[in-house]
Design a protein around this motif. Sequence first.
Motif, PDB file in Angstrom:
ATOM      1  N   ARG A  50       0.813  -1.215   0.000  1.00  0.00           N
ATOM      2  CA  ARG A  50       0.000   0.000   0.000  1.00  0.00           C
ATOM      3  C   ARG A  50       0.847   1.265   0.000  1.00  0.00           C
ATOM      4  O   ARG A  50       0.584   2.199  -0.769  1.00  0.00           O
ATOM      5  N   THR A  51       1.854   1.314   0.856  1.00  0.00           N
ATOM      6  CA  THR A  51       2.615   2.546   1.019  1.00  0.00           C
ATOM      7  C   THR A  51       3.677   2.756  -0.065  1.00  0.00           C
ATOM      8  O   THR A  51       4.035   3.901  -0.358  1.00  0.00           O
ATOM      9  N   ALA A  52       4.185   1.684  -0.663  1.00  0.00           N
ATOM     10  CA  ALA A  52       5.233   1.826  -1.677  1.00  0.00           C
ATOM     11  C   ALA A  52       4.761   2.653  -2.877  1.00  0.00           C
ATOM     12  O   ALA A  52       5.426   3.620  -3.265  1.00  0.00           O
ATOM     13  N   PRO A  53       3.619   2.331  -3.514  1.00  0.00           N
ATOM     14  CA  PRO A  53       3.158   3.180  -4.618  1.00  0.00           C
ATOM     15  C   PRO A  53       2.807   4.589  -4.154  1.00  0.00           C
ATOM     16  O   PRO A  53       3.054   5.573  -4.863  1.00  0.00           O
ATOM     17  N   MET A  54       2.233   4.702  -2.952  1.00  0.00           N
ATOM     18  CA  MET A  54       1.866   6.011  -2.429  1.00  0.00           C
ATOM     19  C   MET A  54       3.097   6.886  -2.224  1.00  0.00           C
ATOM     20  O   MET A  54       3.047   8.105  -2.418  1.00  0.00           O
ATOM     21  N   ALA A  55       4.224   6.291  -1.839  1.00  0.00           N
ATOM     22  CA  ALA A  55       5.447   7.064  -1.616  1.00  0.00           C
ATOM     23  C   ALA A  55       5.884   7.784  -2.886  1.00  0.00           C
ATOM     24  O   ALA A  55       6.331   8.937  -2.836  1.00  0.00           O
ATOM     25  N   GLY A  56       5.769   7.123  -4.027  1.00  0.00           N
ATOM     26  CA  GLY A  56       6.113   7.766  -5.289  1.00  0.00           C
ATOM     27  C   GLY A  56       5.198   8.927  -5.607  1.00  0.00           C
ATOM     28  O   GLY A  56       5.651   9.996  -6.058  1.00  0.00           O
ATOM     29  N   LEU A  57       3.908   8.751  -5.363  1.00  0.00           N
ATOM     30  CA  LEU A  57       2.951   9.834  -5.608  1.00  0.00           C
ATOM     31  C   LEU A  57       3.190  11.006  -4.673  1.00  0.00           C
ATOM     32  O   LEU A  57       3.112  12.165  -5.075  1.00  0.00           O
ATOM     33  N   VAL A  58       3.491  10.702  -3.419  1.00  0.00           N
ATOM     34  CA  VAL A  58       3.755  11.759  -2.446  1.00  0.00           C
ATOM     35  C   VAL A  58       4.998  12.553  -2.847  1.00  0.00           C
ATOM     36  O   VAL A  58       5.009  13.785  -2.790  1.00  0.00           O
ATOM     37  N   SER A  59       6.043  11.859  -3.267  1.00  0.00           N
ATOM     38  CA  SER A  59       7.266  12.546  -3.688  1.00  0.00           C
ATOM     39  C   SER A  59       6.994  13.481  -4.859  1.00  0.00           C
ATOM     40  O   SER A  59       7.489  14.613  -4.890  1.00  0.00           O
ATOM     41  N   ALA A  60       6.217  13.009  -5.826  1.00  0.00           N
ATOM     42  CA  ALA A  60       5.901  13.843  -6.989  1.00  0.00           C
ATOM     43  C   ALA A  60       5.084  15.066  -6.576  1.00  0.00           C
ATOM     44  O   ALA A  60       5.314  16.182  -7.067  1.00  0.00           O
ATOM     45  N   VAL A 114       2.483   8.134   4.375  1.00  0.00           N
ATOM     46  CA  VAL A 114       3.318   6.946   4.143  1.00  0.00           C
ATOM     47  C   VAL A 114       4.199   6.563   5.333  1.00  0.00           C
ATOM     48  O   VAL A 114       4.925   5.571   5.266  1.00  0.00           O
ATOM     49  N   GLY A 115       4.172   7.316   6.419  1.00  0.00           N
ATOM     50  CA  GLY A 115       4.988   7.004   7.581  1.00  0.00           C
ATOM     51  C   GLY A 115       6.179   7.943   7.685  1.00  0.00           C
ATOM     52  O   GLY A 115       6.683   8.437   6.665  1.00  0.00           O
ATOM     53  N   PRO A 116       6.663   8.218   8.895  1.00  0.00           N
ATOM     54  CA  PRO A 116       7.735   9.211   9.081  1.00  0.00           C
ATOM     55  C   PRO A 116       9.064   8.841   8.443  1.00  0.00           C
ATOM     56  O   PRO A 116       9.742   9.698   7.859  1.00  0.00           O
ATOM     57  N   TRP A 117       9.469   7.567   8.541  1.00  0.00           N
ATOM     58  CA  TRP A 117      10.760   7.182   7.965  1.00  0.00           C
ATOM     59  C   TRP A 117      10.721   7.268   6.439  1.00  0.00           C
ATOM     60  O   TRP A 117      11.661   7.780   5.813  1.00  0.00           O
ATOM     61  N   THR A 118       9.651   6.791   5.855  1.00  0.00           N
ATOM     62  CA  THR A 118       9.507   6.884   4.405  1.00  0.00           C
ATOM     63  C   THR A 118       9.395   8.334   3.974  1.00  0.00           C
ATOM     64  O   THR A 118       9.896   8.720   2.912  1.00  0.00           O
ATOM     65  N   ALA A 119       8.753   9.159   4.797  1.00  0.00           N
ATOM     66  CA  ALA A 119       8.628  10.581   4.483  1.00  0.00           C
ATOM     67  C   ALA A 119       9.996  11.248   4.416  1.00  0.00           C
ATOM     68  O   ALA A 119      10.242  12.097   3.545  1.00  0.00           O
ATOM     69  N   VAL A 120      10.893  10.883   5.323  1.00  0.00           N
ATOM     70  CA  VAL A 120      12.254  11.435   5.287  1.00  0.00           C
ATOM     71  C   VAL A 120      12.925  11.103   3.961  1.00  0.00           C
ATOM     72  O   VAL A 120      13.586  11.955   3.346  1.00  0.00           O
ATOM     73  N   LEU A 121      12.737   9.883   3.494  1.00  0.00           N
ATOM     74  CA  LEU A 121      13.322   9.486   2.209  1.00  0.00           C
ATOM     75  C   LEU A 121      12.675  10.239   1.055  1.00  0.00           C
ATOM     76  O   LEU A 121      13.370  10.658   0.118  1.00  0.00           O
ATOM     77  N   CYS A 122      11.363  10.415   1.110  1.00  0.00           N
ATOM     78  CA  CYS A 122      10.659  11.141   0.047  1.00  0.00           C
ATOM     79  C   CYS A 122      11.168  12.583  -0.056  1.00  0.00           C
ATOM     80  O   CYS A 122      11.506  13.062  -1.147  1.00  0.00           O
ATOM     81  N   ILE A 123      11.213  13.274   1.076  1.00  0.00           N
ATOM     82  CA  ILE A 123      11.635  14.674   1.064  1.00  0.00           C
ATOM     83  C   ILE A 123      13.104  14.781   0.669  1.00  0.00           C
ATOM     84  O   ILE A 123      13.492  15.683  -0.097  1.00  0.00           O
ATOM     85  N   SER A 124      13.939  13.879   1.151  1.00  0.00           N
ATOM     86  CA  SER A 124      15.361  13.910   0.801  1.00  0.00           C
ATOM     87  C   SER A 124      15.564  13.699  -0.694  1.00  0.00           C
ATOM     88  O   SER A 124      16.407  14.361  -1.321  1.00  0.00           O
ATOM     89  N   ASP A 174      -7.510   3.236   3.970  1.00  0.00           N
ATOM     90  CA  ASP A 174      -6.504   2.218   4.258  1.00  0.00           C
ATOM     91  C   ASP A 174      -5.122   2.600   3.743  1.00  0.00           C
ATOM     92  O   ASP A 174      -4.114   2.001   4.142  1.00  0.00           O
ATOM     93  N   LEU A 175      -5.052   3.617   2.856  1.00  0.00           N
ATOM     94  CA  LEU A 175      -3.770   4.050   2.322  1.00  0.00           C
ATOM     95  C   LEU A 175      -3.080   5.082   3.206  1.00  0.00           C
ATOM     96  O   LEU A 175      -1.916   5.414   2.962  1.00  0.00           O
ATOM     97  N   VAL A 176      -3.766   5.595   4.194  1.00  0.00           N
ATOM     98  CA  VAL A 176      -3.213   6.649   5.052  1.00  0.00           C
ATOM     99  C   VAL A 176      -2.536   6.007   6.261  1.00  0.00           C
ATOM    100  O   VAL A 176      -3.200   5.468   7.150  1.00  0.00           O
ATOM    101  N   TYR A 177      -1.221   6.093   6.303  1.00  0.00           N
ATOM    102  CA  TYR A 177      -0.456   5.459   7.377  1.00  0.00           C
ATOM    103  C   TYR A 177      -0.878   5.970   8.750  1.00  0.00           C
ATOM    104  O   TYR A 177      -1.046   5.201   9.694  1.00  0.00           O
ATOM    105  N   GLY A 178      -1.044   7.272   8.869  1.00  0.00           N
ATOM    106  CA  GLY A 178      -1.395   7.857  10.151  1.00  0.00           C
ATOM    107  C   GLY A 178      -2.795   7.552  10.626  1.00  0.00           C
ATOM    108  O   GLY A 178      -3.125   7.822  11.788  1.00  0.00           O
ATOM    109  N   ALA A 179      -3.616   6.976   9.760  1.00  0.00           N
ATOM    110  CA  ALA A 179      -4.991   6.649  10.122  1.00  0.00           C
ATOM    111  C   ALA A 179      -5.165   5.195  10.529  1.00  0.00           C
ATOM    112  O   ALA A 179      -6.279   4.786  10.875  1.00  0.00           O
ATOM    113  N   ARG A 180      -4.104   4.420  10.511  1.00  0.00           N
ATOM    114  CA  ARG A 180      -4.240   2.994  10.800  1.00  0.00           C
ATOM    115  C   ARG A 180      -4.779   2.708  12.199  1.00  0.00           C
ATOM    116  O   ARG A 180      -5.637   1.833  12.354  1.00  0.00           O
TER     117      ARG A 180
END
Length: 231
Positions: free
Chosen positions: A38-48, A78-88, A207-213
């Motif tokens: 769920r979060t892997a495809p979302m991470a790409g969309l969030v980065s874009a 997508v979660g804080p750790w993944t967010a750090v990677l997205c922003i970086s 279900d795609l929102v990490y913070g809503a789990r």
Amino acid sequence: MHVPDGFLDAPTSVATGVVAVVGVGLALRGARRELDERTAPMAGLVSAFVFATQMINFPVGAGTSGHLLGGVLAAVLVGPWTAVLCISTVLLVQCLLFADGGITALGTNITLMALVGVGVGWLVFLLLRAVLPNRLTLVAPAAALAALISVPVAALAFTGLYAIGGEAPIPLGSLATAMVGWHSLIGVGEAFITGLVVSTVLAVRPDLVYGARPAMETRTLELRHPSGSAA
């Protein structure tokens, strides 16, 4: 908030570079627990999305600029750790391909926006989630408030770095006033966009929102065991 080359002295830039490397390294390990189908495809969309919004810059002064950070939005989705990677990743691409932020200041920008922005915002979101009822309807407002707070805090962190190793000919007080003032206004816009995007995704695919789990788990339990039902 992109810091250009030469705005901070070499020792400060090197120090923030080390902090950025360590932070991204920890994020690479932490993201393994967050990324799934769920979060892997979302991470790409969030980065874009963050990349697009960060390209809209507002001049602040002495060569610096202000813009939406997107750290809280990414962390909640997508979660804080993944967010750090997205922003970086966004900052790296902007630096190398669009000259937005200096190469020697890349560590500083990652520290401010990917580490401080995401970290502070996520901690505020967790605090709000702890004190507020565990309801899906409160996820977006909590994310918006966390975004509002994270932006001026990141601006304050930049002011602290400038106080340590600033090289630009601008008084610290003037820079602090400009940075915090502008980024408080930018924080309002960030809060609006964060709340809007999170609420939209929640309405379609919660279900795609990490913070809503946690709220999703609570709702599932309530549906399975409605109040007043027989044990």
